[in-house]
Motif scaffolding. Sequence first.
Motif, PDB file in Angstrom:
ATOM      1  N   THR A   1       2.800   6.191  -7.986  1.00  0.00           N
ATOM      2  CA  THR A   1       1.459   6.229  -8.565  1.00  0.00           C
ATOM      3  C   THR A   1       1.395   5.664  -9.975  1.00  0.00           C
ATOM      4  O   THR A   1       0.326   5.267 -10.429  1.00  0.00           O
ATOM      5  N   PHE A   2       2.527   5.584 -10.675  1.00  0.00           N
ATOM      6  CA  PHE A   2       2.500   5.027 -12.025  1.00  0.00           C
ATOM      7  C   PHE A   2       2.112   3.550 -12.009  1.00  0.00           C
ATOM      8  O   PHE A   2       1.618   3.024 -13.014  1.00  0.00           O
TER       9      PHE A   2
ATOM     10  N   ILE B   1      -0.765   0.734 -14.596  1.00  0.00           N
ATOM     11  CA  ILE B   1      -0.421  -0.494 -15.324  1.00  0.00           C
ATOM     12  C   ILE B   1      -1.598  -1.450 -15.179  1.00  0.00           C
ATOM     13  O   ILE B   1      -1.938  -1.865 -14.068  1.00  0.00           O
ATOM     14  N   PRO B   2      -2.234  -1.803 -16.283  1.00  0.00           N
ATOM     15  CA  PRO B   2      -3.502  -2.548 -16.208  1.00  0.00           C
ATOM     16  C   PRO B   2      -3.418  -3.886 -15.467  1.00  0.00           C
ATOM     17  O   PRO B   2      -4.331  -4.243 -14.750  1.00  0.00           O
TER      18      PRO B   2
ATOM     19  N   GLU C   1       0.829  -1.207   0.000  1.00  0.00           N
ATOM     20  CA  GLU C   1       0.000   0.000   0.000  1.00  0.00           C
ATOM     21  C   GLU C   1       0.860   1.252   0.000  1.00  0.00           C
ATOM     22  O   GLU C   1       0.549   2.228  -0.684  1.00  0.00           O
ATOM     23  N   PHE C   2       1.943   1.230   0.759  1.00  0.00           N
ATOM     24  CA  PHE C   2       2.869   2.363   0.794  1.00  0.00           C
ATOM     25  C   PHE C   2       3.519   2.562  -0.575  1.00  0.00           C
ATOM     26  O   PHE C   2       3.636   3.682  -1.063  1.00  0.00           O
ATOM     27  N   VAL C   3       3.932   1.451  -1.193  1.00  0.00           N
ATOM     28  CA  VAL C   3       4.543   1.519  -2.521  1.00  0.00           C
ATOM     29  C   VAL C   3       3.544   2.100  -3.529  1.00  0.00           C
ATOM     30  O   VAL C   3       3.893   2.972  -4.325  1.00  0.00           O
TER      31      VAL C   3
END
Length: 140
Positions: free
Chosen positions: A64-65, A69-70, A57-59
């Motif tokens: 945000t990119f 990524i689908p 969750e932190f990552v």
Amino acid sequence: MAELLILPPLIFGLVLGLYELILVHRDENFRGSHWFSHGLHSAFWAILAVFVTMNAEFVYSNLTFLQNIPLINNILVFQIFIGLLTIIKVHAASAVVRTTIGSSRGLKQTWAHSFIVGVLVVLAPYIWPFIQPVVEPYFE
């Protein structure tokens, strides 16, 4: 914002890294091998992979990119992706060992051992709550 865990991933990663070192020693221990350096390399990866999965969750909140990524826009799918990378990485690291005993293909850690390490990396955030009460008194 998600909380950054440092000590739990380090502890779990070190335990998993020690397990990986034992597996590499068992699978690749022959005269002239570099099983210890390969084991340490895999142990470092185990710590890093557990750190990422336990702090997914932190990552996600900081990178945000990843949300764009689908295939890995779900945290659980992202953790599974890290586990798959770990399986490939662990197996590939053990494949670089070359033998001088009849074969030049090198010895590889078994796929089962690689799979166990990858699954433990994915399950680390879910296993930790059961381990935490046992380990926590030693770190207070």
